[in-house]
Design a protein around this motif. Structure first.
Motif, short mmCIF file in Angstrom:
data_model
loop_
_atom_site.label_atom_id
_atom_site.label_comp_id
_atom_site.label_asym_id
_atom_site.label_seq_id
_atom_site.Cartn_x
_atom_site.Cartn_y
_atom_site.Cartn_z
N VAL A 149 -0.29 -3.42 4.15
CA VAL A 149 0.14 -1.93 4.87
C VAL A 149 1.56 -2.20 5.26
CG1 VAL A 149 -0.31 -0.82 7.02
CG2 VAL A 149 -2.21 -1.90 5.70
N MET B 86 -0.34 4.85 4.17
CA MET B 86 -1.28 4.01 5.12
C MET B 86 -0.61 3.20 6.17
SD MET B 86 -3.69 2.80 1.78
CE MET B 86 -4.80 1.91 2.89
N PRO C 252 -8.01 -1.47 8.69
CA PRO C 252 -9.20 -1.56 8.00
C PRO C 252 -10.23 -1.27 8.89
CG PRO C 252 -7.72 -3.15 6.99
CD PRO C 252 -6.93 -2.45 8.62
N CYS D 82 0.78 -1.28 -0.13
CA CYS D 82 -0.11 0.05 -0.14
C CYS D 82 1.06 1.24 0.12
CB CYS D 82 -0.85 -0.15 1.35
SG CYS D 82 -2.15 -1.52 1.50
N ASP E 284 -10.40 2.35 10.63
CA ASP E 284 -9.83 3.72 9.92
C ASP E 284 -10.98 3.64 8.84
OD1 ASP E 284 -8.07 4.65 11.66
OD2 ASP E 284 -6.60 3.03 10.49
N ASN E 285 -12.18 2.98 8.90
CA ASN E 285 -13.21 2.97 7.77
C ASN E 285 -14.16 4.09 7.92
OD1 ASN E 285 -15.24 2.23 5.98
ND2 ASN E 285 -15.66 0.23 6.84
N GLU F 223 -0.01 3.59 8.99
CA GLU F 223 -0.83 3.38 10.09
C GLU F 223 -2.18 2.94 10.08
OE1 GLU F 223 0.57 4.03 12.88
OE2 GLU F 223 2.30 4.63 12.23
N TYR F 224 -2.67 2.51 8.83
CA TYR F 224 -3.84 2.11 8.51
C TYR F 224 -4.54 0.83 9.17
CZ TYR F 224 -8.36 1.24 5.44
OH TYR F 224 -9.49 1.13 5.17
#
Length: 263
Positions: free
Chosen positions: A100, A60, A65, A56, A68-69, A62-63
């Motif tokens: 990620v 991203m 799913p 990714c 962080d939606n 620190e994303y």
């Protein structure tokens, strides 16, 4: 990063038996995945090869799913009870098709027990906790490492002293004998759980992903069992009485309002 199946011999392979195929499209991991549903393996089943996920974008890293939606969070009728910190996983057709990435400069974690007291800065490059909680003896930055003096909001003189005080006030707790499994709510950098490990107590440390960035990253990097979670409108994914003690040190949980949803 590698993707595959670990066999009985401990080796990872990206070519393996899968048995009967119901839907060939289920084998795909990305648009470039190589599929071999027609070939037959040694055991008589079909074989497939897993393709590689691309990384990714660096933005991203620190994303998470299900946390962080933003699309689902905007649809919430209310967030006054902390609903936005709960899990809101994307639909299957909106799932990530990339990996990620790790922080830039990530290196092999410092092994336990040294990791209780220090971790690499490059592995968890967040400084806000140092700025906000430095005076409470949570965490400090020293050159290329974070160090953990062992303090917390309610135990600035160190977790060991705090645990001794708890044992003196409630002798029946008997850490390591009568008490072996603990839940630490609002764990910060998880010093409470880290120091309980040396007393033969396994602690699950939980905290939300909030303004202090992802505190759980510090806990995991230190080698302490932890997960991102919040007490709001849904109970945790554990059966009743799974924990012998629940520790809450200024965790801001309304137990009379939300406790019934959590256990």
């Amino acid at each position: 990063a590698r993707l595959g199946i670990v066999g009985e011999d401990g080796a990872m392979r990206d070519n393996f038996d899968i048995g009967a195929v119901v839907n060939e499209t289920d084998l795909a991991t990305d648009e470039g995945a190589t599929q071999e549903p027609g070939s037959v393996g040694a055991g008589g089943g079909n074989r497939a090869r897993i393709g590689k996920f691309p990384a990714c974008p660096a933005s991203m890293r620190e994303y998470i799913p299900c946390l962080d939606n933003d699309e689902e969070i905007r649809r919430l009728p209310s967030t006054e009870r902390g609903e936005r910190f709960e899990r809101h996983c994307p639909a299957k057709d909106k799932a990530l098709s990339c990996l990620v990435p790790a922080p830039k400069g990530y290196k092999a974690p410092i092994p336990w027990p040294r990791s209780r007291d220090e971790v690499w800065f490059s592995n968890v490059p967040h400084t806000r906790l140092v700025d906000d909680k430095g005076g409470q003896n949570w965490i400090t930055k020293a050159k290329d490492k974070f160090t953990f003096p062992g303090g917390g909001t309610q135990f600035i003189h160190g977790a060991n002293q705090y645990l001794d005080q708890i044992s003196q006030m409630v002798p029946d707790i008997a850490f390591g004998s009568r008490t072996r499994v603990v839940l630490d709510v609002g764990c910060g950098v998880a010093s409470f759980g880290a120091y309980l490990l040396s007393r033969d107590v396994l602690t699950l440390s939980i905290a939300p992903k909030d303004v202090h960035e992802n505190q759980i990253q510090f806990a995991l990097e230190r080698g302490v069992p932890a997960m991102v979670a919040a007490f709001a409108t849904h109970r945790l994914l554990y059966p009743s009485q799974a924990f012998e003690i629940i520790h809450c040190s200024r965790c801001r949980i309304s137990w009379t309002r939300d406790g019934e949803h959590s256990f």
